[in-house]
Design a protein around this motif. Structure first.
Motif, PDB file in Angstrom:
ATOM      1  N   ALA A 116       1.541  10.578   2.329  1.00  0.00           N
ATOM      2  CA  ALA A 116       2.047   9.815   3.376  1.00  0.00           C
ATOM      3  C   ALA A 116       2.146   8.473   3.456  1.00  0.00           C
ATOM      4  O   ALA A 116       2.648   7.747   3.665  1.00  0.00           O
ATOM      5  N   LEU A 117       0.485   7.821   2.806  1.00  0.00           N
ATOM      6  CA  LEU A 117       0.256   6.499   2.665  1.00  0.00           C
ATOM      7  C   LEU A 117       1.447   5.785   1.513  1.00  0.00           C
ATOM      8  O   LEU A 117       1.990   4.710   1.952  1.00  0.00           O
ATOM      9  N   ALA A 118       1.753   6.571   0.642  1.00  0.00           N
ATOM     10  CA  ALA A 118       2.891   6.094  -0.395  1.00  0.00           C
ATOM     11  C   ALA A 118       3.895   5.962   0.175  1.00  0.00           C
ATOM     12  O   ALA A 118       5.004   5.080  -0.004  1.00  0.00           O
ATOM     13  N   VAL A 119       4.600   6.983   0.934  1.00  0.00           N
ATOM     14  CA  VAL A 119       5.841   7.080   1.401  1.00  0.00           C
ATOM     15  C   VAL A 119       5.960   5.864   2.475  1.00  0.00           C
ATOM     16  O   VAL A 119       6.637   5.291   2.757  1.00  0.00           O
ATOM     17  N   ALA A 120       4.998   5.757   3.433  1.00  0.00           N
ATOM     18  CA  ALA A 120       4.909   4.669   4.378  1.00  0.00           C
ATOM     19  C   ALA A 120       5.116   3.133   3.569  1.00  0.00           C
ATOM     20  O   ALA A 120       5.849   2.490   4.163  1.00  0.00           O
ATOM     21  N   GLY A 121       4.251   3.028   2.321  1.00  0.00           N
ATOM     22  CA  GLY A 121       4.618   2.030   1.661  1.00  0.00           C
ATOM     23  C   GLY A 121       5.662   1.813   1.046  1.00  0.00           C
ATOM     24  O   GLY A 121       6.130   0.517   1.277  1.00  0.00           O
ATOM     25  N   VAL A 122       6.453   2.651   0.861  1.00  0.00           N
ATOM     26  CA  VAL A 122       7.741   2.524   0.146  1.00  0.00           C
ATOM     27  C   VAL A 122       8.681   2.082   1.417  1.00  0.00           C
ATOM     28  O   VAL A 122       9.388   1.065   1.037  1.00  0.00           O
ATOM     29  N   LEU A 123       8.503   2.661   2.551  1.00  0.00           N
ATOM     30  CA  LEU A 123       9.589   2.428   3.691  1.00  0.00           C
ATOM     31  C   LEU A 123       9.150   1.074   4.128  1.00  0.00           C
ATOM     32  O   LEU A 123      10.048   0.153   4.482  1.00  0.00           O
ATOM     33  N   ALA A 124       7.762   0.509   3.987  1.00  0.00           N
ATOM     34  CA  ALA A 124       7.562  -0.716   4.546  1.00  0.00           C
ATOM     35  C   ALA A 124       8.217  -1.881   3.600  1.00  0.00           C
ATOM     36  O   ALA A 124       8.589  -2.809   3.915  1.00  0.00           O
ATOM     37  N   ALA A 125       8.020  -1.513   2.124  1.00  0.00           N
ATOM     38  CA  ALA A 125       8.502  -2.338   1.262  1.00  0.00           C
ATOM     39  C   ALA A 125       9.972  -2.605   1.424  1.00  0.00           C
ATOM     40  O   ALA A 125      10.560  -3.687   1.319  1.00  0.00           O
ATOM     41  N   VAL A 126      10.612  -1.271   1.427  1.00  0.00           N
ATOM     42  CA  VAL A 126      12.231  -1.401   1.876  1.00  0.00           C
ATOM     43  C   VAL A 126      12.429  -2.418   3.320  1.00  0.00           C
ATOM     44  O   VAL A 126      13.370  -3.356   3.210  1.00  0.00           O
ATOM     45  N   GLU A 127      11.794  -2.160   4.043  1.00  0.00           N
ATOM     46  CA  GLU A 127      12.008  -2.955   5.531  1.00  0.00           C
ATOM     47  C   GLU A 127      11.866  -4.539   5.056  1.00  0.00           C
ATOM     48  O   GLU A 127      12.522  -5.246   5.678  1.00  0.00           O
ATOM     49  N   ARG A 128      10.807  -4.728   4.536  1.00  0.00           N
ATOM     50  CA  ARG A 128      10.657  -6.170   4.102  1.00  0.00           C
ATOM     51  C   ARG A 128      11.653  -6.644   3.241  1.00  0.00           C
ATOM     52  O   ARG A 128      12.118  -7.939   3.360  1.00  0.00           O
ATOM     53  N   ALA A 129      12.346  -5.838   2.172  1.00  0.00           N
ATOM     54  CA  ALA A 129      13.275  -6.431   1.533  1.00  0.00           C
ATOM     55  C   ALA A 129      14.600  -6.750   2.054  1.00  0.00           C
ATOM     56  O   ALA A 129      15.289  -7.485   1.752  1.00  0.00           O
ATOM     57  N   LEU A 130      14.720  -5.819   3.198  1.00  0.00           N
ATOM     58  CA  LEU A 130      15.854  -5.966   4.063  1.00  0.00           C
ATOM     59  C   LEU A 130      15.992  -7.347   4.770  1.00  0.00           C
ATOM     60  O   LEU A 130      16.973  -7.841   5.297  1.00  0.00           O
ATOM     61  N   PRO A 186      -7.231  12.717   1.849  1.00  0.00           N
ATOM     62  CA  PRO A 186      -6.543  13.989   1.631  1.00  0.00           C
ATOM     63  C   PRO A 186      -5.486  13.795   0.854  1.00  0.00           C
ATOM     64  O   PRO A 186      -4.731  12.833   0.679  1.00  0.00           O
ATOM     65  N   GLY A 187      -4.854  14.801  -0.120  1.00  0.00           N
ATOM     66  CA  GLY A 187      -3.553  14.823  -0.709  1.00  0.00           C
ATOM     67  C   GLY A 187      -2.563  14.494   0.221  1.00  0.00           C
ATOM     68  O   GLY A 187      -1.781  13.610  -0.160  1.00  0.00           O
ATOM     69  N   TRP A 188      -2.540  15.203   1.167  1.00  0.00           N
ATOM     70  CA  TRP A 188      -1.328  14.994   2.030  1.00  0.00           C
ATOM     71  C   TRP A 188      -1.529  13.264   2.788  1.00  0.00           C
ATOM     72  O   TRP A 188      -0.399  12.496   3.049  1.00  0.00           O
ATOM     73  N   GLY A 189      -2.545  13.016   2.601  1.00  0.00           N
ATOM     74  CA  GLY A 189      -2.631  11.401   3.370  1.00  0.00           C
ATOM     75  C   GLY A 189      -2.418  10.466   2.246  1.00  0.00           C
ATOM     76  O   GLY A 189      -1.634   9.423   2.610  1.00  0.00           O
ATOM     77  N   THR A 190      -2.643  10.653   0.981  1.00  0.00           N
ATOM     78  CA  THR A 190      -2.165   9.802  -0.128  1.00  0.00           C
ATOM     79  C   THR A 190      -0.604   9.835  -0.153  1.00  0.00           C
ATOM     80  O   THR A 190      -0.309   8.722  -0.330  1.00  0.00           O
ATOM     81  N   LEU A 219       1.241  -1.969   4.352  1.00  0.00           N
ATOM     82  CA  LEU A 219       1.111  -2.630   2.970  1.00  0.00           C
ATOM     83  C   LEU A 219      -0.208  -3.005   2.672  1.00  0.00           C
ATOM     84  O   LEU A 219      -0.994  -2.776   1.742  1.00  0.00           O
ATOM     85  N   GLY A 220      -0.860  -3.634   3.845  1.00  0.00           N
ATOM     86  CA  GLY A 220      -2.274  -4.287   3.586  1.00  0.00           C
ATOM     87  C   GLY A 220      -3.277  -3.133   3.427  1.00  0.00           C
ATOM     88  O   GLY A 220      -4.058  -2.989   2.637  1.00  0.00           O
ATOM     89  N   THR A 221      -2.777  -2.052   4.167  1.00  0.00           N
ATOM     90  CA  THR A 221      -4.028  -0.964   4.163  1.00  0.00           C
ATOM     91  C   THR A 221      -3.625  -0.180   2.629  1.00  0.00           C
ATOM     92  O   THR A 221      -4.746   0.247   2.107  1.00  0.00           O
ATOM     93  N   ALA A 222      -2.548   0.110   2.334  1.00  0.00           N
ATOM     94  CA  ALA A 222      -2.216   0.552   1.086  1.00  0.00           C
ATOM     95  C   ALA A 222      -2.740  -0.204  -0.140  1.00  0.00           C
ATOM     96  O   ALA A 222      -3.561   0.293  -1.016  1.00  0.00           O
ATOM     97  N   LEU A 223      -2.903  -1.524  -0.047  1.00  0.00           N
ATOM     98  CA  LEU A 223      -3.484  -2.469  -1.070  1.00  0.00           C
ATOM     99  C   LEU A 223      -4.967  -2.395  -0.953  1.00  0.00           C
ATOM    100  O   LEU A 223      -5.647  -2.212  -2.013  1.00  0.00           O
ATOM    101  N   ALA A 224      -5.669  -2.157   0.367  1.00  0.00           N
ATOM    102  CA  ALA A 224      -7.010  -2.167   0.486  1.00  0.00           C
ATOM    103  C   ALA A 224      -7.617  -0.778  -0.029  1.00  0.00           C
ATOM    104  O   ALA A 224      -8.351  -0.738  -0.893  1.00  0.00           O
TER     105      ALA A 224
END
Length: 225
Positions: free
Chosen positions: A198-212, A192-196, A157-162
């Motif tokens: 991947a980061l978005a998907v990882a961010g969603v999973l990270a947010a879900v993990e923190r919500a749990l 690259p497109g796939w990196g964007t 999430l910190g990386t996505a924010l930066a």
């Protein structure tokens, strides 16, 4: 002062429960329902078991029905298995010795706690078969692995924010009047497109993990929304 006004407003929105019994938690409700428990001493002696039942789909589909006094409420408070209060979210339920505060984000719970009259805060116990309960049991069995997962979620999430901030600054400095005064800024991070994706998907999973784990930071966790 603002916090007190917000709490009073939420308390004023709480409706009387319909007296229905608390329904059993089912496995197919894993992603649509959260259920937490809290045992408190009753003013007249003895103990009461309070349950907070949060229905995520009800918040989206039946808000209007609840406001009209019908339909299934997004959040309900049960005392000894009987519904005594219900409310839209965010909600503040009155209980002996304090209140229970409930709030959700796009990824699950961001706040569910008992706040005593002296200001102290206490966590509620999740149903063992709920998402939060399963995550809590995993943490108990594998504390080190759980800590690593929590750290990775913060880093993601910190990386996505930066990255988002850098893109935002670049976009602002491309506005002609701004560029004339401060110059144009080019983000050093080019995904690259796939990196964007991947980061978005990882961010969603990270947010879900923190919500749990009921971890929420207004800036860090909002970046995945």
């Amino acid at each position: 002062m603002v916090k007190k006004l917000r709490r009073n407003w939420q308390l004023s929105r709480v409706g009387r429960g319909d007296g229905s019994a608390l329904k059993e938690y089912r496995g197919w409700q894993l992603f649509t329902r959260s259920l937490f428990f809290l045992e408190l001493a009753a003013p007249a002696g003895g103990n009461h078991v309070f349950a907070v039942d949060v229905r995520y789909l009800a918040d989206a589909k039946t808000r209007k029905q609840h406001e009209d006094g019908a339909g299934k409420s997004p959040a309900a408070l049960y005392r000894d298995g009987v519904q005594v209060h219900r409310s839209n979210l965010p909600a503040t339920f009155p209980v002996p010795g304090g209140v229970i505060e409930v709030a959700t984000s796009a990824f699950g719970l961001k706040r569910l706690r008992f706040v005593a009259e002296d200001g102290s805060e206490h966590a509620l116990r999740p149903h063992r078969r709920s998402q939060e309960g399963l995550r809590a049991r995993f943490e108990q069995r594998f504390p080190r692995t759980s800590a690593v997962i929590g750290t990775v979620a913060v880093v993601v999430l910190g990386t996505a924010l930066a990255v988002a901030l850098l893109k935002g600054v670049e976009a602002v400095t491309r506005i002609p009047p701004v560029a004339e005064h401060v110059g144009a800024f080019t983000s050093p991070v080019r995904l690259p497109g796939w990196g964007t994706v991947a980061l978005a998907v990882a961010g969603v999973l990270a947010a879900v993990e923190r919500a749990l784990r009921l971890r929420y930071h207004w800036l860090l966790d909002s970046v995945a929304s």
